[in-house]
Design an enzyme around this catalytic site. Structure first.
Site, PDB file in Angstrom:
ATOM      1  N   ASP A 176       0.882  -1.151   0.000  1.00  0.00           N
ATOM      2  CA  ASP A 176       0.000   0.000   0.000  1.00  0.00           C
ATOM      3  C   ASP A 176       0.934   1.219   0.000  1.00  0.00           C
ATOM      4  O   ASP A 176       2.127   1.098   0.312  1.00  0.00           O
ATOM      5  CB  ASP A 176      -0.860  -0.044   1.281  1.00  0.00           C
ATOM      6  CG  ASP A 176      -1.615   1.238   1.501  1.00  0.00           C
ATOM      7  OD1 ASP A 176      -2.254   1.728   0.558  1.00  0.00           O
ATOM      8  OD2 ASP A 176      -1.579   1.769   2.638  1.00  0.00           O
ATOM      9  N   LEU A 177       0.413   2.378  -0.371  1.00  0.00           N
ATOM     10  CA  LEU A 177       1.270   3.573  -0.432  1.00  0.00           C
ATOM     11  C   LEU A 177       1.115   4.470   0.810  1.00  0.00           C
ATOM     12  O   LEU A 177       2.051   4.620   1.609  1.00  0.00           O
ATOM     13  CB  LEU A 177       0.926   4.371  -1.700  1.00  0.00           C
ATOM     14  CG  LEU A 177       1.600   5.729  -1.846  1.00  0.00           C
ATOM     15  CD1 LEU A 177       3.113   5.582  -2.008  1.00  0.00           C
ATOM     16  CD2 LEU A 177       1.014   6.493  -3.040  1.00  0.00           C
ATOM     17  N   ASP A 178      -0.080   5.046   0.946  1.00  0.00           N
ATOM     18  CA  ASP A 178      -0.299   6.039   2.006  1.00  0.00           C
ATOM     19  C   ASP A 178      -0.204   5.410   3.389  1.00  0.00           C
ATOM     20  O   ASP A 178      -0.992   4.528   3.731  1.00  0.00           O
ATOM     21  CB  ASP A 178      -1.691   6.677   1.840  1.00  0.00           C
ATOM     22  CG  ASP A 178      -1.836   7.430   0.523  1.00  0.00           C
ATOM     23  OD1 ASP A 178      -0.853   8.065   0.107  1.00  0.00           O
ATOM     24  OD2 ASP A 178      -2.919   7.392  -0.081  1.00  0.00           O
TER      25      ASP A 178
ATOM     26  N   THR B  80       1.761   9.920   4.028  1.00  0.00           N
ATOM     27  CA  THR B  80       0.650  10.684   3.453  1.00  0.00           C
ATOM     28  C   THR B  80      -0.668  10.394   4.161  1.00  0.00           C
ATOM     29  O   THR B  80      -1.626  11.155   3.992  1.00  0.00           O
ATOM     30  CB  THR B  80       0.521  10.369   1.944  1.00  0.00           C
ATOM     31  OG1 THR B  80       0.911   9.009   1.743  1.00  0.00           O
ATOM     32  CG2 THR B  80       1.367  11.295   1.112  1.00  0.00           C
TER      33      THR B  80
ATOM     34  N   LYS C 149      -8.806   5.244   6.533  1.00  0.00           N
ATOM     35  CA  LYS C 149      -7.592   4.758   5.872  1.00  0.00           C
ATOM     36  C   LYS C 149      -7.917   3.673   4.850  1.00  0.00           C
ATOM     37  O   LYS C 149      -8.678   2.746   5.147  1.00  0.00           O
ATOM     38  CB  LYS C 149      -6.597   4.211   6.908  1.00  0.00           C
ATOM     39  CG  LYS C 149      -5.965   5.308   7.758  1.00  0.00           C
ATOM     40  CD  LYS C 149      -4.939   4.710   8.711  1.00  0.00           C
ATOM     41  CE  LYS C 149      -4.316   5.798   9.573  1.00  0.00           C
ATOM     42  NZ  LYS C 149      -3.429   5.216  10.598  1.00  0.00           N
ATOM     43  N   GLY C 150      -7.344   3.802   3.672  1.00  0.00           N
ATOM     44  CA  GLY C 150      -7.526   2.803   2.623  1.00  0.00           C
ATOM     45  C   GLY C 150      -8.832   2.935   1.856  1.00  0.00           C
ATOM     46  O   GLY C 150      -9.062   2.237   0.877  1.00  0.00           O
TER      47      GLY C 150
ATOM     48  N   ARG D 142     -11.874   8.368  -1.816  1.00  0.00           N
ATOM     49  CA  ARG D 142     -12.152   9.764  -1.459  1.00  0.00           C
ATOM     50  C   ARG D 142     -13.641   9.987  -1.160  1.00  0.00           C
ATOM     51  O   ARG D 142     -14.015  10.528  -0.116  1.00  0.00           O
ATOM     52  CB  ARG D 142     -11.695  10.680  -2.602  1.00  0.00           C
ATOM     53  CG  ARG D 142     -11.576  12.135  -2.203  1.00  0.00           C
ATOM     54  CD  ARG D 142     -11.131  12.966  -3.388  1.00  0.00           C
ATOM     55  NE  ARG D 142      -9.895  12.471  -4.000  1.00  0.00           N
ATOM     56  CZ  ARG D 142      -9.455  12.817  -5.198  1.00  0.00           C
ATOM     57  NH1 ARG D 142     -10.137  13.677  -5.929  1.00  0.00           N
ATOM     58  NH2 ARG D 142      -8.332  12.329  -5.678  1.00  0.00           N
TER      59      ARG D 142
ATOM     60  N   SER E 191      -2.646   1.000  -4.511  1.00  0.00           N
ATOM     61  CA  SER E 191      -3.088   2.189  -3.773  1.00  0.00           C
ATOM     62  C   SER E 191      -4.473   2.647  -4.209  1.00  0.00           C
ATOM     63  O   SER E 191      -4.750   2.752  -5.403  1.00  0.00           O
ATOM     64  CB  SER E 191      -2.096   3.335  -3.988  1.00  0.00           C
ATOM     65  OG  SER E 191      -2.608   4.520  -3.410  1.00  0.00           O
ATOM     66  N   ALA E 192      -5.303   2.960  -3.240  1.00  0.00           N
ATOM     67  CA  ALA E 192      -6.654   3.454  -3.516  1.00  0.00           C
ATOM     68  C   ALA E 192      -6.648   4.925  -3.930  1.00  0.00           C
ATOM     69  O   ALA E 192      -7.688   5.490  -4.246  1.00  0.00           O
ATOM     70  CB  ALA E 192      -7.512   3.292  -2.265  1.00  0.00           C
ATOM     71  N   SER E 193      -5.461   5.531  -3.948  1.00  0.00           N
ATOM     72  CA  SER E 193      -5.377   6.974  -4.193  1.00  0.00           C
ATOM     73  C   SER E 193      -5.219   7.330  -5.662  1.00  0.00           C
ATOM     74  O   SER E 193      -4.434   6.726  -6.378  1.00  0.00           O
ATOM     75  CB  SER E 193      -4.195   7.553  -3.414  1.00  0.00           C
ATOM     76  OG  SER E 193      -3.995   8.897  -3.792  1.00  0.00           O
TER      77      SER E 193
ATOM     78  N   ASN F 225      -3.914  10.007  -6.398  1.00  0.00           N
ATOM     79  CA  ASN F 225      -2.672  10.800  -6.374  1.00  0.00           C
ATOM     80  C   ASN F 225      -1.433   9.910  -6.264  1.00  0.00           C
ATOM     81  O   ASN F 225      -0.323  10.426  -6.058  1.00  0.00           O
ATOM     82  CB  ASN F 225      -2.696  11.762  -5.186  1.00  0.00           C
ATOM     83  CG  ASN F 225      -3.767  12.831  -5.331  1.00  0.00           C
ATOM     84  OD1 ASN F 225      -3.670  13.703  -6.179  1.00  0.00           O
ATOM     85  ND2 ASN F 225      -4.815  12.749  -4.521  1.00  0.00           N
TER      86      ASN F 225
ATOM     87  N   LYS G 211     -10.957  -1.173  -1.574  1.00  0.00           N
ATOM     88  CA  LYS G 211     -10.655  -1.989  -0.406  1.00  0.00           C
ATOM     89  C   LYS G 211     -11.825  -1.789   0.568  1.00  0.00           C
ATOM     90  O   LYS G 211     -12.339  -0.678   0.633  1.00  0.00           O
ATOM     91  CB  LYS G 211      -9.349  -1.510   0.259  1.00  0.00           C
ATOM     92  CG  LYS G 211      -8.116  -1.586  -0.665  1.00  0.00           C
ATOM     93  CD  LYS G 211      -6.920  -0.869  -0.030  1.00  0.00           C
ATOM     94  CE  LYS G 211      -5.757  -0.793  -1.011  1.00  0.00           C
ATOM     95  NZ  LYS G 211      -4.601  -0.032  -0.506  1.00  0.00           N
TER      96      LYS G 211
ATOM     97  N   GLU H 241       0.148  -3.236   4.590  1.00  0.00           N
ATOM     98  CA  GLU H 241      -0.928  -2.245   4.736  1.00  0.00           C
ATOM     99  C   GLU H 241      -0.915  -1.562   6.099  1.00  0.00           C
ATOM    100  O   GLU H 241      -0.520  -2.169   7.088  1.00  0.00           O
ATOM    101  CB  GLU H 241      -2.278  -2.969   4.620  1.00  0.00           C
ATOM    102  CG  GLU H 241      -2.862  -3.005   3.235  1.00  0.00           C
ATOM    103  CD  GLU H 241      -3.486  -1.671   2.820  1.00  0.00           C
ATOM    104  OE1 GLU H 241      -3.554  -0.746   3.655  1.00  0.00           O
ATOM    105  OE2 GLU H 241      -3.890  -1.559   1.657  1.00  0.00           O
ATOM    106  N   ASP H 242      -1.408  -0.325   6.146  1.00  0.00           N
ATOM    107  CA  ASP H 242      -1.579   0.349   7.445  1.00  0.00           C
ATOM    108  C   ASP H 242      -3.062   0.507   7.782  1.00  0.00           C
ATOM    109  O   ASP H 242      -3.395   1.090   8.814  1.00  0.00           O
ATOM    110  CB  ASP H 242      -0.933   1.749   7.416  1.00  0.00           C
ATOM    111  CG  ASP H 242      -1.698   2.703   6.526  1.00  0.00           C
ATOM    112  OD1 ASP H 242      -2.147   2.273   5.435  1.00  0.00           O
ATOM    113  OD2 ASP H 242      -1.871   3.875   6.911  1.00  0.00           O
TER     114      ASP H 242
END
Ligand code: BG6
Ligand code: MG
Length: 229
Positions: A17-19, A25, A53-54, A57, A124-126, A128, A155, A179-180
């Site tokens: 995962d990214l953020d 982020t 988280k995850g 938007r 990533s779900a983002s 960005n 997710k 993942e976080d």
């Protein structure tokens, strides 16, 4: 008799995962949502933020509005304008990011994975995600990047992790996911991957292995945890 997964147990890919995992982020998302929520008269705290988280938007906005008892207050267009406003704030925050914002231990881990010929994916779900990866200058490490634009389901649906595994040509049972987010851990488990959680033990209790910070996310620790399972 051992099943297919046990007989063929081999670590071949790691999907990040990214953020909140590669870089902090998750904190920028929290700051931007908190400001928007305050403008709407809704107070959000870090405990509630675990549920954002995850999550996409628009879904995050829906959860904030529901918390404030404002689920039916805005039209779709108004909600889009609110989400746009949050994203403009978030974009300002990430515009200042540099490679120094990569979380401790992550760069060493990416290098070690490359040295050991483990494939590397990003899920990533983002929307960005590419901008953040560019700011951090780590695009070269990833064999595939799957972001919100490439999948239909958010997710905790497993689609994003399964898509990344497919693009890496690795069976999910031979993938480790990192993942976080609660929703992210649920997605990895639903994809039948070995799930590593980074952060709060209580929030991530469904994970197969948990580390408190990325400093503990070493290649050796991951290998030991994966083969012990
Ligand atoms: C996830 C974050 O990675 O992306 C969420 O954990 C965020 O907090 C989601 O809402 C969507 O991000 P973006 O950048 O498309 O608004
Ligand atoms: Mg995350």
């Amino acid at each position: 008799m051992k099943g297919f997964d046990e007989m063929n147990k081999e670590l071949k890919a790691i999907i990040f995962d990214l953020d909140g995992v590669i870089t902090d982020t998750a904190e920028h998302h929290f700051i931007a949502w908190k400001q928007l929520a305050e403008e709407l008269g809704i107070a959000i705290d870090r405990t509630f933020n675990e549920q954002l988280k995850g999550v996409s938007r628009m879904e995050s906005l829906e959860r904030i509005l529901a918390l404030g008892g404002q689920a039916d207050r805005y039209t779709t267009e108004e909600k889009e304008a609110l989400a746009y406003k949050k994203n403009e704030h978030y974009k300002q925050l990430i515009a200042r990011m540099t490679p120094d914002d990569i979380l401790p231990g992550i760069l060493d881990l990416l290098r070690e994975l490359k040295r050991n010929h483990i494939k590397i994916g990003l899920a990533s779900a983002s929307k960005n995600a590419f901008t953040v990866i560019e700011r951090l200058q780590i695009g070269e490490y990833f064999d595939t990047i799957v972001d919100a634009a490439n999948v239909k389901h958010s997710k905790p649906h497993p689609e994003i992790f399964l898509t990344a595994a497919e693009q890496l040509s690795v069976h999910p049972s031979m993938c480790v996911g990192v993942e976080d987010a609660q929703a992210g851990v649920a997605a990895m488990k639903a994809a039948h991957m070995f799930a590593i959680g980074v952060g709060d033990r209580e929030a991530l209790k469904e994970a197969d292995y948990i580390v408190e910070t990325t400093k503990d996310l070493t290649y050796d620790a991951i290998v030991r945890a994966f083969y012990r399972e």
